[in-house]
Scaffold this motif. Sequence first.
Motif, short mmCIF file in Angstrom:
data_model
loop_
_atom_site.label_atom_id
_atom_site.label_comp_id
_atom_site.label_asym_id
_atom_site.label_seq_id
_atom_site.Cartn_x
_atom_site.Cartn_y
_atom_site.Cartn_z
N LYS A 224 4.96 14.55 42.77
CA LYS A 224 5.54 15.87 43.09
C LYS A 224 4.76 16.50 44.24
N GLU B 30 6.39 17.22 47.94
CA GLU B 30 6.44 18.60 48.45
C GLU B 30 5.65 18.72 49.75
N LEU C 217 14.11 17.92 42.98
CA LEU C 217 14.76 18.52 41.80
C LEU C 217 14.29 17.78 40.56
N TYR C 218 13.82 18.53 39.58
CA TYR C 218 13.34 17.95 38.32
C TYR C 218 14.39 18.21 37.24
#
Lengths: 260, 373
Positions: free
Chosen positions: B335, B339, B346-347
């Motif tokens: 993640k 980023e 999208l989780y």
Amino acid sequence: MFLGVDIGSSSSKAALIDKNGGLIGSQVINQGTGTDAARDIAAILLAAAGVKRQEILYSVVTGYGRMIYRDADAQVTEISCHGLGVARTLPAVRTIIDIGGQDAKVIRLDGEGRVVNFGMNEKCAAGTGRFLEVMARVLGREITALSALAAQSTRPVQISSVCTVFAESEVISQLAAGAAPADVARGAHLSVAARVAGMCGRTGVAPQVAMTGGVALNRDLVDAMAIELGVGIQVPPAPQIMGALGAAYYAQAKYARRPA
Amino acid sequence: MNSLLAELTAAGRRPKETALRSLRETGKKGVGCFPIYVPEEIIHAAGLLPIGLWGGQTEFKQADKYLQSFCCSIMRANVELGIKGVYKDLAAVIITAYCDTLRAVLNNWPAAVPGLKAIPMVYPQNRLEPAALEYMLEKFRTLQKELESISGIEATPDRLADSLALYEKYRAGMREFTQLARSHPLTVDVRLRHNVVKAAYYMDKAVYTEKLLALNQWLASLPEEKGGIPVIVTGLLAEPESFLALFAENGLFFAGDDLAQESRQFRVAARPDGSPLERIARRFLDLRGCTFFCDPLKTRGELLIQMARDTGAQGIVVCMYKFCDPEEFDYPVYKEEIEAAGLPLLYLEIEQRMDGVEQLRTRIQSFAETLRS
């Protein structure tokens, strides 16, 4: 004129704007998707504003009940609508905390008011308006009275259960052990604030921060949230209608971009 | 719809029916393969039919005697289906040990499903050590003997070589198919793509591969299609169809996947050198960026970013299977990297059986709206 409708899980909202984006009127009814209010909210607003349906050039519906609402030209998620509603109302805001009836959302905006990231609570009711409804019921108060009650707290109780059902039992035990209702109310607010702050940890928080949704009317909870995050929190005027207002702005934008 | 696309989609949609038909048509005994990876070539070389066991839509009644509610629902479904006798046509199941739940299933299986033999398969986690290959070969030889005793057919080096060649052809076909699905997102939407890939678990690989290659040939003959927003999807798996429908509904398609049930199964080709068994083993050792094997260099984030760049994907969707500990452990690492690379992420938390998808719909639609803005 452009119409935005926000059908939530526990309330229905509508906002009407003119061609320049000026707010003509808004309505909030505390009944959500599946109720008569959800069906009638737009008609009620139009009647109150003295506007005929044919004067609406375009309409957008948002919220949990958007997929079954049939009277709008388009549907957009509440995340995008809250983002746009706040971006136009409070342009310096970069983080929105929207606590609704059954979910809580953290929305990050960029410098142009576009949504760049968001987080939502999982399926459970902890950290949402539903949690506060349960607490208000246990305390025998209206949910609107929780803020004033909590403001009298001197020793807030700690609610350690994450689950709303377990938290209800825990609070009943604390009341039975002599905890003051004001301390329980404040404890409930701190619990919601801690839960939502955890979500903020996933998305990140950039100032300025605003709170929207009906829960933002609870001043004590807003204060608890501000302390938990260590930042000041703004509340727009009529925080409940930010989604509907954003939907109305989307309606305006979609109308402008419609195929000739 | 093209008849092959329709046929393979239907086969993937109805695992039990497809598997029973394959058993009947091949006349082979079936061997159930628990997730995540099983050396199917060895099963094939021993004259048996490998059948994937990836859970299913079932209510949990008896499985909870053996597994807690915080175990992943694929494993609970497999145990439930085993107890209910759904696997009665199989000669054995191979149960791997990729996570704590799988290990618990392996230990409980003899009590839960006493009539169906369970063969354990344990992989080396530290795959960079030379001993990993030796360990793996030893495990494969043990597995081979178990399988030969079931079929009565010796998996000779020649048979292993033939099976490996077939599987290499199948895997190359799958890689080509996922590329063609990317360039034809309207013809092969996310649901069709998933079911075509999934069908391979329940069909004889020779039959499947022949149909797949013909499908690829047809797709390649079509003009490339533009439509929708390309994303990369990662996780254990991405189903059920009601979940996948949300992507189609919001104009998202999979430019590529890093799903354990899909591309991780076939994205690595076997090395050209070595004995058949060594080549099969090395393929497992060469797999990078998979949460179910220890990856000390933590390459998954880099792999996902590269996949997005190579395919023009505009975002990455994480399908986090509920209670999948290994996948959850990986998430914070990649993640941060994704980023930092400026890619939208999208989780989503999913399960095979989801009675309501409204929250997921809002998340996926919001993500699509964000990508379009």
